[in-house]
Scaffold this active site. Structure first.
Site, PDB file in Angstrom:
ATOM      1  N   GLU A  27     -15.506  14.770 -78.375  1.00 20.64           N
ATOM      2  CA  GLU A  27     -15.727  14.120 -79.659  1.00 20.64           C
ATOM      3  C   GLU A  27     -14.459  13.632 -80.332  1.00 20.64           C
ATOM      4  OE1 GLU A  27     -18.207  16.820 -81.812  1.00 20.64           O
ATOM      5  OE2 GLU A  27     -19.998  15.757 -81.180  1.00 20.64           O
ATOM      6  N   GLU A  36     -19.505  -7.471 -42.132  1.00 20.96           N
ATOM      7  CA  GLU A  36     -19.583  -8.152 -43.417  1.00 20.96           C
ATOM      8  C   GLU A  36     -18.222  -8.603 -43.928  1.00 20.96           C
ATOM      9  OE1 GLU A  36     -21.688  -5.244 -45.658  1.00 20.96           O
ATOM     10  OE2 GLU A  36     -23.613  -6.242 -45.334  1.00 20.96           O
TER      11      GLU A  36
END
Lengths: 112, 578
Positions: free
Chosen positions: B312, B72
């Site tokens: 957080e 490829e």
């Protein structure tokens, strides 16, 4: 491959321009003297004599002897016939027993 | 690796380690040596990378040169693509460690004219193998042949021959294949390559994608059968064996301070066990992160390494906030003892989080890992997955003797003990922070809900955030219930006043009794003085009387003598009348 060759690359109905001086350079890749290789060579010889008398050259490359050449011409199947000239390069794989397909592959016959 | 090598000697099938992080553990040593392995998967799942990493690591780590035959990508594309992963293919090619061969097949340029075979491919491959003495081969993706060559009968026969040829060559090969609709590969390559099949997968669930790897089959060897998440990053692929590694980790008796003195006291005065898992849970704004930061700071002071995952807050925000309670984290970051890793939980899937955790832990080699907070993972109905995720993290950290501290936000609605993604059973020490609402105030209380292997305090302490860190105070527990905050202070003041009053009472009583005693004594001495004077008087009177009696009797005797009467009788009579 040049831009100029784009037209001739397509398998259109018009025949590729083949001047009288066009020299055909064909390479046949084989691996040893296998029956398939011998058949292919015989078939090629016959077609060339019929179609391209006097203006072709055939180079037979034995990959068993020169394995490094396989990569250069992107050969993966055997036998393979490569039309080096006239450009574009075309590849025909198989023992060339189907003459019509060989002629199509070599752009010697229009696709009907 | 060592473990894997031991396994090899136990079983007969020789294996070639891939060097891909984690993969050799799943397959107990790597790919079968001298046999082809099929790696299949959909587009963009990492097949080519898997192959190239197998070769590069083989060349660098195991001194096994490799051939990469690409159907490829061109050589140049391939070199550029993997350069981003830190693999310098050019150098390896120059040193004859790796050979690339791009097989270009363009259907429009090919005409089939009869019988043929793929000998040229064999010759090319053989030439490449021989030129560098390759032990490893990757064919990526051989299915492109199907697109280029119309005659499938020949192709299939040739492929079968190719794989047999590869086996005879004794090279360890990877053949990649595109995933088909119902089959493992679009062209059914698994029919030909049946020794080892590995499936790569790239799945998106709830907008987060996770790459997964599975060993579908491995002839002649045991292997992990689960789907293992894997990670492609700047260092290549890393696969993690996510199944629990069993509960055989070494336990430590060493204790490490929590960073809060009073909390250590609640835990037998020593703190947590090294290698244990600590959960700090509580409602919003209660000081979970502060507790974690204390722990981190204490560890850094001891010279230990801390890896802090914050989900957080950004590291800078966290450091600034902690500064306000007197915890200085920045110097430790600069020293390299503390490292923050801030990512949003939604950035990747759960498996990916695990993968990332593994990777960073392996990289940083911390003594302590903090995850703050864990329950942000729980979005939607994924409690089971979260639990398994945490279990894997806990197991992984325990095996590595890393102390883990998780914080968990509990919502006010559900009961505090019941929440936390059902992970309580995984936790060794569970600290619960809860707010106590009383008299229009909201105060923090902390207690040790459980702590395996130690006699922990059962007390609820009031948890106070001061400018020099967290402090724990004894809460007032009395007839009026648990008092905290200003109610506690008022109660304490009241109690102090009460004590003072009582003290004064006692003193007054003491004084009074003293005074009474003195009064009594004065009275006693006065009486005694009176008595004594009376006594002397009486004695004198008695003596005078006796004198008088004697004299009277003498007089009588003399009278009797003069009257010549009987002496005895008179005397007796007189005495009796007395």
């Amino acid at each position: 491959m040049n831009q100029m060759d784009v037209n001739s690359n397509k398998r259109t109905k018009e025949k590729p321009e083949r001047g009288a001086n066009d020299q055909w350079v064909l390479r046949l890749y084989v691996a040893g003297q296998t029956p398939k290789a011998l058949t292919a060579f015989a078939n090629l010889k016959k077609i060339c004599e019929e179609q391209l008398e006097g203006k072709y050259s055939i180079e037979v490359i034995d990959l068993l002897k020169n394995p490094q050449l396989g990569a250069a011409d992107q050969i993966f199947a055997l036998p393979t016939l490569v039309r080096k000239l006239p450009v574009p390069v075309r590849k025909i794989i198989g023992d060339l027993s189907n003459t019509e397909r060989v002629l199509i592959g070599l752009d010697l016959l229009p696709v009907s | 690796m060592k473990k894997a090598e031991n396994k090899i000697s136990n079983i007969n099938l020789p294996k070639s380690p891939t060097g891909i992080m984690g993969f050799d553990e799943i397959t107990l040593g790597g790919l079968p040596t001298g046999r082809p392995t099929l790696v299949c998967g959909g587009a963009g799942c990492g097949k080519t990378l898997f192959g190239i990493e197998f070769l590069v690591r083989g060349a660098i780590q195991f001194n096994e040169p490799g051939v990469f035959m690409s159907f490829e990508e061109t050589d140049k594309e391939l070199i550029n693509n993997v350069a981003s992963l830190g693999f310098d293919l050019n150098n390896l090619i120059k040193n004859k460690k790796i050979a690339l061969d791009h097989v270009y097949i363009e259907r429009s340029e090919i005409e089939e004219t009869g019988e043929y075979d793929l000998d040229a491919l064999f010759i090319r491959l053989g030439y490449a193998i021989d030129s560098i003495g390759a032990k490893r081969v990757v064919l990526d993706t051989i299915e492109s042949l199907f697109a280029g060559l119309p005659n499938q009968l020949i192709l299939r026969a040739e492929l079968r021959r190719l794989f047999r040829w590869l086996k005879n060559k004794g090279v360890t090969a990877i053949i990649t294949g595109e995933r088909g609709d119902e089959t493992l590969t679009r062209q059914g390559l698994e029919e030909y390559v049946s020794d080892c099949v590995i499936m790569l997968d790239h799945r998106v669930t709830e907008q987060t994608s996770t790459r997964r790897l599975r060993v579908v089959k491995y002839r002649g060897s045991t292997h992990g059968t689960n789907e293992y998440p894997f990670l492609i990053d700047e260092t290549g692929i890393s696969v993690l064996p996510v199944t629990s590694l069993g509960l055989e980790h070494i336990v430590s008796n060493e204790r490490i301070s929590s960073g809060i003195k009073a909390l250590d006291e609640m835990l037998e005065g020593k703190g947590y066990f090294r290698g244990s898992t600590v959960l700090v849970s509580g409602t919003a704004g209660i000081g979970k992160t502060s507790t974690a930061a204390h722990f981190a700071e204490a560890a850094c002071k001891r010279g230990e390494r801390v890896l802090y995952f914050c989900f957080e807050e950004s590291p800078n925000q966290l450091m600034r906030n902690m500064l306000s309670i007197g915890i200085k984290l920045e110097p430790w970051v600069k020293k390299g003892l503390l490292r923050f890793q801030a990512t949003r939980p939604t950035l990747y899937g759960l498996e990916m989080h695990l993968a990332v955790t593994h990777k960073f832990v392996n990289e940083f080699k911390p003594d302590i890992v903090i995850l703050d907070p864990i329950n942000t993972f729980v979005t939607g109905d994924k409690e089971f997955e979260v639990k398994t995720l945490l279990m894997r993290i806990v197991d992984f950290l325990k095996v590595n003797q890393i102390t883990a501290l998780f914080t968990s936000l509990t919502s006010a609605e559900c009961s505090i003990e019941g929440s936390d993604a059902g992970i309580s059973s995984l936790i060794d020490t569970w600290l619960l922070l809860r707010d106590i609402e009383l008299n229009g105030e909201r105060n923090r209380g902390m207690y040790v809900l459980k702590s395996r292997g130690m006699a922990n305090s059962n007390q609820i302490r009031e948890f106070v955030l001061t400018n020099h860190g967290v402090e724990l105070r004894d809460v007032y527990i009395g007839g009026k219930g648990v008092l905290t905050g200003s109610a506690r202070i008022a109660q304490e003041a009241f109690e102090n006043a009460e004590v003072l009053r009582r003290k004064q009472n006692v003193e007054r009583k003491v004084r009074e009794i003293d005074r009474k005693r003195r009064e009594l004594e004065t009275q006693i001495s006065a009486l005694r003085a009176g008595f004594e004077s009376e006594e002397t008087e009486a004695v004198m009177m008695i003596e005078t009387e006796q004198e008088t009696i004697k004299r009277l009797e003498q007089d009588k005797m003399e009278m009797a003598v003069s009257r010549k009467a009987k002496i005895g009788k008179i005397a007796t009579k007189n005495l009796k009348n007395n």
